[in-house]
Design an enzyme around this catalytic site. Structure first.
Site, PDB file in Angstrom:
ATOM      1  N   GLY A  41      -2.004   2.483 -11.901  1.00 25.70           N
ATOM      2  CA  GLY A  41      -1.748   3.913 -11.928  1.00 25.70           C
ATOM      3  C   GLY A  41      -1.495   4.377 -13.344  1.00 25.70           C
ATOM      4  N   LYS A  45       1.453  -0.799 -13.047  1.00 26.28           N
ATOM      5  CA  LYS A  45       0.608  -1.556 -12.124  1.00 26.28           C
ATOM      6  C   LYS A  45       1.358  -1.838 -10.821  1.00 26.28           C
ATOM      7  CE  LYS A  45      -1.508  -4.094 -15.994  1.00 26.28           C
ATOM      8  NZ  LYS A  45      -2.753  -3.374 -16.109  1.00 26.28           N
ATOM      9  N   VAL A  46       0.575  -2.179  -9.781  1.00 29.74           N
ATOM     10  CA  VAL A  46       1.136  -2.678  -8.536  1.00 29.74           C
ATOM     11  C   VAL A  46       0.725  -4.142  -8.422  1.00 29.74           C
ATOM     12  CG1 VAL A  46       1.289  -2.403  -6.039  1.00 29.74           C
ATOM     13  CG2 VAL A  46       0.887  -0.394  -7.486  1.00 29.74           C
ATOM     14  N   LYS A  61       5.661  -2.269  -7.435  1.00 27.75           N
ATOM     15  CA  LYS A  61       5.112  -1.269  -8.355  1.00 27.75           C
ATOM     16  C   LYS A  61       5.971  -1.302  -9.617  1.00 27.75           C
ATOM     17  CE  LYS A  61       3.499   3.534  -8.179  1.00 27.75           C
ATOM     18  NZ  LYS A  61       3.329   4.694  -7.277  1.00 27.75           N
ATOM     19  N   ASP A 156      -1.334  14.882  -2.707  1.00 28.82           N
ATOM     20  CA  ASP A 156      -2.332  14.017  -3.334  1.00 28.82           C
ATOM     21  C   ASP A 156      -3.026  13.133  -2.306  1.00 28.82           C
ATOM     22  OD1 ASP A 156      -3.812  13.184  -5.531  1.00 28.82           O
ATOM     23  OD2 ASP A 156      -2.434  11.554  -6.041  1.00 28.82           O
ATOM     24  N   LYS A 158      -5.873  11.428  -0.575  1.00 28.21           N
ATOM     25  CA  LYS A 158      -7.222  10.990  -0.933  1.00 28.21           C
ATOM     26  C   LYS A 158      -7.388   9.567  -0.423  1.00 28.21           C
ATOM     27  CE  LYS A 158      -5.549   9.748  -5.575  1.00 28.21           C
ATOM     28  NZ  LYS A 158      -5.721   9.962  -7.027  1.00 28.21           N
ATOM     29  N   ASN A 161      -5.211   6.638  -1.625  1.00 28.98           N
ATOM     30  CA  ASN A 161      -3.789   6.584  -1.260  1.00 28.98           C
ATOM     31  C   ASN A 161      -3.571   6.276   0.217  1.00 28.98           C
ATOM     32  OD1 ASN A 161      -3.016   7.103  -3.860  1.00 28.98           O
ATOM     33  ND2 ASN A 161      -2.645   9.286  -3.550  1.00 28.98           N
TER      34      ASN A 161
END
Length: 361
Positions: A41, A45-46, A61, A156, A158, A161
């Protein structure tokens, strides 16, 4: 005039921002083995991580404080944490187990959901048949309706996600653009979201309400059915012109029910959009969803139309190789010395959290 930001007094510096009560300082990066990068992101990072104490797997995360502070996004990060705390009781929202911080980084310890992003499956299959699209849209609508009941607008929605769990149920993730405190009759005005899914009123920079989420649901459903978001163009200005001015393109060959739902959700006038009158109830009652028993859906008694067939909690077959090919940064698993620089840490007072069930802490 009253100070508009309750987290900061007019004269305070960034380091004095108070973002809530502090809790549980004991968790640290060295509690985990970090195994793979599974997402990225704006702020970090995740990672797939295994807790050394009990060998359980989590998605962690990891966010860089200096990047958050540089972009002045600490308020959004704390809003994400707050929404995660409120969303623990819904079956289609990712769960936060606990959060902690070091002088340089913030760590969200989340459910590891390894059925893959809806985006990943759409890329592979191009589009879904209506029953499969209906199932995902219903579970997403249930999650959005729950957030709205808490006066939270998601903003958000999409395919990136929307995750699938190991059985194929939806798990909504990434609450970084959520807005809290938006009551049914109130509006907000921050320009944010992802270009392909922006509602017309957001593009026009007008005040908008929670129906922006129903526009986004329409855009995601459209993409599931037709393989691209509505009005999509590589030319962003051309795409925006379509969102603002052009009639919704509905290619032939789809049921009247799905076309009716798409026209209702992708209504350019937010006051006439499906969901404007009774929010989630109006969505639930649409004829497209008549095959859905909503109580069975909520309790996961409906068998998902697709099973990811994961081989166990460490299975990353449905995670985009763009992420998993990356090396795990050594720094994410190190616990810095206590005298490391702390110039930014006070900006995130109150970030740490542990839920009652995680008694090992």
């Amino acid at each position: 005039m009253a100070n508009s930001n309750p987290l900061r007094s007019p004269s305070s510096s960034l380091s004095e921002v108070n973002l809530g009560p502090s809790a549980n300082p004991h968790a640290k990066p060295t509690d985990f083995d970090f195994l793979a990068v599974i997402g990225k992101g704006t702020f970090g990072k995740v990672l797939l991580a295994k807790l050394k104490a009990d060998n359980k797997f989590y998605a962690v995360k990891v966010l860089q404080k200096k990047v958050i502070l540089k972009k002045k996004e600490q308020k959004n990060i704390m809003a994400e944490r707050n929404v995660l705390l409120k969303s623990l009781k819904h079956p289609f929202l990712v769960g936060l187990h606990y959060s902690f911080q070091t002088p340089e980084k913030l760590y969200f310890v989340l459910d590891y959901v390894n059925g893959g992003e809806l985006f990943f499956h759409l890329q592979r299959e191009r589009c879904f048949l209506e029953p499969r699209a209906r199932f995902y849209a219903a579970e997403v609508a249930s999650a959005i309706g729950y957030l709205h009941s808490l006066n939270i607008v998601y903003r958000d929605l999409k395919p990136e996600n929307i995750l699938l769990d190991s059985q194929g149920h939806v798990v909504l993730t990434d609450f970084g653009l959520c807005k809290e405190g938006v009551e049914p009759e109130t509006t907000t005005s921050t320009f944010c979201g992802t270009p392909e899914y922006l509602a017309p009123e957001v593009l026009r920079k007008e005040p908008y309400d929670r129906t922006v989420d129903w526009w986004c649901l329409g855009a995601v459903l459209y993409e599931m059915i037709y393989s691209l978001p509505p009005f999509y163009s590589r030319d962003v200005s051309e795409m925006y012109d379509g969102i603002l001015h052009k009639p919704l393109p509905l290619p032939p060959g789809k049921s009247g029910a799905v076309c009716s739902l798409l026209q209702g959700l992708l209504q350019k006038d937010q006051h006439r959009r499906l969901g404007a009158i009774a929010d989630f109830l109006q969505i639930k009652n649409h004829v497209f969803f008549s095959p859905i028993n909503w109580d069975d859906l909520y309790h996961k008694r409906i068998t998902p139309p697709y099973n990811p067939n994961v081989k166990g909690p460490a299975d990353t077959q449905h995670i985009d190789p763009e992420f998993t090919r990356e090396m795990v940064p050594n720094s994410v698993g190190r616990t810095p010395e206590l005298n490391a620089g702390t110039s930014s840490s006070n900006a995130f007072n109150g970030f740490s959290y542990v839920s009652g069930e995680d008694s090992f802490l």
